[in-house]
Design a protein around this motif. Structure first.
Motif, short mmCIF file in Angstrom:
data_model
loop_
_atom_site.label_atom_id
_atom_site.label_comp_id
_atom_site.label_asym_id
_atom_site.label_seq_id
_atom_site.Cartn_x
_atom_site.Cartn_y
_atom_site.Cartn_z
N LEU A 247 3.40 38.20 -39.84
CA LEU A 247 3.20 36.75 -39.86
C LEU A 247 2.99 36.19 -41.26
CD1 LEU A 247 1.04 36.38 -36.64
CD2 LEU A 247 3.26 35.29 -37.07
N VAL A 248 2.04 36.74 -42.01
CA VAL A 248 1.76 36.18 -43.33
C VAL A 248 2.91 36.43 -44.31
CG1 VAL A 248 0.22 36.27 -45.32
CG2 VAL A 248 -0.73 36.19 -43.03
N PRO A 249 3.45 37.66 -44.40
CA PRO A 249 4.63 37.83 -45.26
C PRO A 249 5.79 36.93 -44.84
CG PRO A 249 3.74 39.96 -44.64
CD PRO A 249 3.02 38.95 -43.83
N GLY A 250 6.02 36.79 -43.54
CA GLY A 250 7.09 35.93 -43.08
C GLY A 250 6.87 34.48 -43.46
N GLY A 251 5.63 33.99 -43.33
CA GLY A 251 5.33 32.62 -43.72
C GLY A 251 5.51 32.41 -45.21
N SER A 252 5.08 33.37 -46.00
CA SER A 252 5.21 33.25 -47.45
C SER A 252 6.68 33.25 -47.87
CB SER A 252 4.47 34.40 -48.14
OG SER A 252 4.57 34.31 -49.53
N LEU A 253 7.48 34.14 -47.28
CA LEU A 253 8.91 34.19 -47.61
C LEU A 253 9.61 32.89 -47.20
CD1 LEU A 253 9.69 37.86 -46.53
CD2 LEU A 253 9.76 36.95 -48.86
N GLY A 254 9.21 32.33 -46.06
CA GLY A 254 9.80 31.06 -45.64
C GLY A 254 9.45 29.92 -46.57
N ASP A 255 8.20 29.88 -47.05
CA ASP A 255 7.79 28.85 -48.01
C ASP A 255 8.60 28.97 -49.31
OD1 ASP A 255 5.89 27.87 -46.25
OD2 ASP A 255 4.25 29.06 -47.09
N LEU A 256 8.90 30.20 -49.69
CA LEU A 256 9.56 30.43 -50.97
C LEU A 256 11.08 30.27 -50.91
CD1 LEU A 256 7.57 33.58 -52.16
CD2 LEU A 256 7.55 31.33 -53.24
N HIS A 257 11.69 30.72 -49.84
CA HIS A 257 13.15 30.82 -49.82
C HIS A 257 13.82 30.02 -48.70
CE1 HIS A 257 12.71 33.92 -52.83
NE2 HIS A 257 11.94 34.63 -52.02
N GLY A 258 13.06 29.26 -47.94
CA GLY A 258 13.65 28.52 -46.83
C GLY A 258 13.54 29.31 -45.53
N ARG A 259 13.64 28.60 -44.40
CA ARG A 259 13.26 29.21 -43.13
C ARG A 259 14.43 29.56 -42.21
NH1 ARG A 259 8.07 28.12 -44.12
NH2 ARG A 259 7.54 26.05 -44.92
N LYS A 260 15.56 28.86 -42.34
CA LYS A 260 16.61 29.01 -41.34
C LYS A 260 17.17 30.43 -41.29
CE LYS A 260 20.93 26.99 -39.69
NZ LYS A 260 21.88 25.86 -39.80
N ARG A 261 17.51 31.00 -42.44
CA ARG A 261 18.10 32.34 -42.44
C ARG A 261 17.11 33.37 -41.90
NH1 ARG A 261 20.47 30.29 -47.31
NH2 ARG A 261 18.65 30.96 -48.49
N LEU A 262 15.84 33.24 -42.29
CA LEU A 262 14.83 34.18 -41.80
C LEU A 262 14.64 34.03 -40.29
CD1 LEU A 262 12.20 33.83 -44.66
CD2 LEU A 262 13.66 35.81 -44.21
N PHE A 263 14.67 32.79 -39.80
CA PHE A 263 14.53 32.54 -38.38
C PHE A 263 15.66 33.22 -37.60
CE2 PHE A 263 15.15 30.28 -34.46
CZ PHE A 263 13.92 29.80 -34.07
N ILE A 264 16.88 33.00 -38.04
CA ILE A 264 18.04 33.56 -37.33
C ILE A 264 18.02 35.09 -37.40
CG2 ILE A 264 20.56 33.76 -37.41
CD1 ILE A 264 20.63 30.80 -38.23
N ALA A 265 17.71 35.64 -38.57
CA ALA A 265 17.65 37.10 -38.69
C ALA A 265 16.57 37.67 -37.78
CB ALA A 265 17.37 37.48 -40.15
N GLY A 266 15.43 37.01 -37.71
CA GLY A 266 14.34 37.49 -36.85
C GLY A 266 14.72 37.49 -35.38
N VAL A 267 15.36 36.42 -34.92
CA VAL A 267 15.76 36.36 -33.50
C VAL A 267 16.81 37.43 -33.19
CG1 VAL A 267 16.83 34.92 -31.72
CG2 VAL A 267 15.21 33.91 -33.32
N ALA A 268 17.75 37.65 -34.10
CA ALA A 268 18.79 38.66 -33.88
C ALA A 268 18.19 40.06 -33.78
CB ALA A 268 19.81 38.60 -35.01
N VAL A 269 17.28 40.40 -34.69
CA VAL A 269 16.64 41.72 -34.64
C VAL A 269 15.78 41.85 -33.39
CG1 VAL A 269 14.97 43.22 -35.80
CG2 VAL A 269 16.69 41.99 -37.14
N PHE A 270 15.08 40.77 -33.02
CA PHE A 270 14.27 40.77 -31.80
C PHE A 270 15.13 41.09 -30.58
CE2 PHE A 270 12.75 38.52 -28.06
CZ PHE A 270 11.41 38.87 -28.00
N LEU A 271 16.30 40.49 -30.49
CA LEU A 271 17.20 40.71 -29.36
C LEU A 271 17.68 42.16 -29.31
CD1 LEU A 271 19.05 39.71 -27.05
CD2 LEU A 271 20.67 38.97 -28.79
N LEU A 272 18.15 42.68 -30.43
CA LEU A 272 18.67 44.05 -30.45
C LEU A 272 17.57 45.07 -30.16
CD1 LEU A 272 21.02 43.78 -33.58
CD2 LEU A 272 21.67 43.78 -31.16
#
Length: 490
Positions: free
Chosen positions: A63-88
């Motif tokens: 959670l905290v690393p993910g929030g920090s990375l989203g603040d720094l680099h934007g959220r959309k790509r991280l969101f999509i990557a997270g959902v894809a890995v979650f599904l697989l």
């Protein structure tokens, strides 16, 4: 009607609500299928504990690393990557042939869920402002809470309808179609990624220390230490890592670099107390649900389907009360959280009394009534409290602020699930009824602690004086006069 100034904002909220429901339903639906899963896999007690609790562990760590990375680099790509890995990872867990495969897949899936949810909070903070932000955060909390409450009934229905061998696998696959829909909608509707943090440099040492501290704190509650000396070593490790993390964060701030935990979060009494309220409420709710499920099936010998039916009123009541909570907030303000906690305390104590004094034939109906009361209390407490907490997270730390809040809840879940279930199991050998009554009283005590903490923060949260980190949530007219964006956004 959904909040938001235009259709694009409302679409973003739908994506966020879908993600929250998908990731939290996956965890809640599995609990009721644990006995059949254990038998099907030939798994030991430690294996099952890691399958169930490992998801929360990895969720909290991300959670905290993910929030920090989203603040720094934007959220959309991280969101999509997270959902894809979650599904697989979910598909891998559902088709796993042994405990080791399922444990590994669940750990990966939990980490992906943590990455997704940290982006959800930050995205809502970015897109919505003023009254709309409060309502959007409330709807996200409502969706997540209802998904959590619906998990046991859905899981019980799958196990009863498909049989124990296939039922638990379909429980793990239940979130897959929702993940596919979320992935498609996110690719189409989420706004382009943009950086909200002022400092583009990541704090890798801070991230490592935060993850190490979280891991050291949660693991002993997932797998109980074998002796008192081992428990003391774990506790000493937590204290040492927490101390080093605090020193490192202050040193980084003195050097003019952005620390992992924004100073506005550390110094905000409403944020800290509200997070503690969320921890106590979340931990108590999950522990009470687990102990009730075990008591109904093992203590009373009820079927998984009847157990699911008893849990269903909680989901219904939570959905209704959550939808009405923002109206109650307009009338009584922060006391809405207090009212929800009081209802939860009454429900836990009523369940304790019922277990001790009612005949077995009357217990299912009595517990359905207490679940109805508990769900109504949860709906009034969860979303208003989360909204109040996140009002105090500045725009440049929205992802980290939401990540810390959810990480704290995951820690509370691991601690409370282990402690309360241990209370029940230790006492159940004598009398399951007395054991359940005692565990329910412990859950009521946790909610009482949350109530005290909620009242302690009331002067700050009920203040009518707006601050940059806490926009006034009064009326829709305020949205036209108040701009709570960061300087970079302006």
């Amino acid at each position: 009607m959904l909040p938001g100034e235009d259709r694009a904002a409302r679409r973003v909220l739908l994506v966020c609500m879908s993600a929250g429901a998908t990731t939290l339903l996956d965890q809640a639906v599995l609990n009721i299928a644990v006995p059949s899963m254990r038998h099907s896999l030939g798994a030991g007690a430690a294996d099952v504990q890691w399958i169930v609790a490992g998801y929360s562990l990895a969720f909290g760590l991300a959670l905290v690393p993910g929030g920090s990375l989203g603040d720094l680099h934007g959220r959309k790509r991280l969101f999509i990557a997270g959902v894809a890995v979650f599904l697989l990872a979910g598909v891998a867990a559902a088709t796993g042939g042994g405990p080791g495969t399922v444990i590994g897949a669940r750990l990966v899936q939990g980490a992906a869920a943590g990455l997704v949810n940290s982006q959800v909070i930050g995205t809502i903070q970015d897109v919505f402002h003023g009254l709309d932000r409060g309502r959007a955060l409330g709807l996200y909390a409502v969706t997540s809470g209802v998904a959590t409450a619906l998990g046991p009934p859905l899981g019980g229905a799958l196990v009863a309808g498909l049989g124990p061998d296939a039922g638990w696998r379909y429980c793990l696959l239940l979130s897959a179609p929702f993940a596919v829909v979320t992935l498609i909608l996110a690719a189409r509707w989420l706004p382009p990624p943009r950086r909200t943090a002022r400092d583009s440099r990541l704090d890798p040492l801070g991230l490592a220390l935060a993850c190490g501290c979280t891991l050291t704190l949660m693991v002993p509650f997932i797998r109980t230490p074998g002796s008192g000396g081992a428990a003391l070593l774990w506790a000493a490790g937590v204290c040492a890592l927490a101390g080093v993390f605090t020193v490192q964060q202050r040193a980084r701030a003195r050097r003019g670099r952005a620390p992992l935990v924004h100073p506005a979060l550390r110094s905000s009494k409403p944020y800290m107390l509200g997070t503690a309220v969320a921890m106590a409420q979340f931990g108590s709710s999950l522990a009470a649900s687990l102990v009730l499920t075990v008591f109904l099936q093992d203590g009373l010998g009820l079927s998984a389907l009847l157990t699911a039916a008893i849990a269903l009123p909680s989901a219904i009541a939570m959905g209704v009360s959550s939808a009405l909570a923002w109206r109650v907030v307009r009338r009584i303000g922060p006391r809405t959280v207090d009212a929800g906690l009081i209802l939860g305390i009454c429900a836990a104590l009523a369940g304790s009394v019922a277990a001790l004094h009612l005949p077995a034939a009357g217990l299912p109906l009595a517990f359905a009534a207490t679940q109805l009361l508990s769900g109504a209390g949860g709906g009034l407490a969860v979303s208003p409290n989360q909204t109040q907490v996140l009002q105090h997270a500045p725009a440049q730390a929205a992802g980290v602020g939401g990540g810390i809040l959810q990480m704290a809840q995951r820690i509370a879940a691991a601690v409370c699930l282990s402690a309360v279930s241990a209370v029940y199991l230790h006492s159940a050998t004598g009398s399951p009824r007395a054991a359940y009554a005692l565990a329910s009283c412990v859950c009521a005590g946790l909610l009482a602690v949350a109530l005290v903490l909620s009242r302690l923060r009331r002067p700050a949260t009920s203040s009518r004086t707006p601050t940059p980190a806490s926009p006034p949530l009064r009326s829709s007219r305020d949205d036209h006069h108040h701009d709570d964006r960061s300087p970079q956004e302006r």
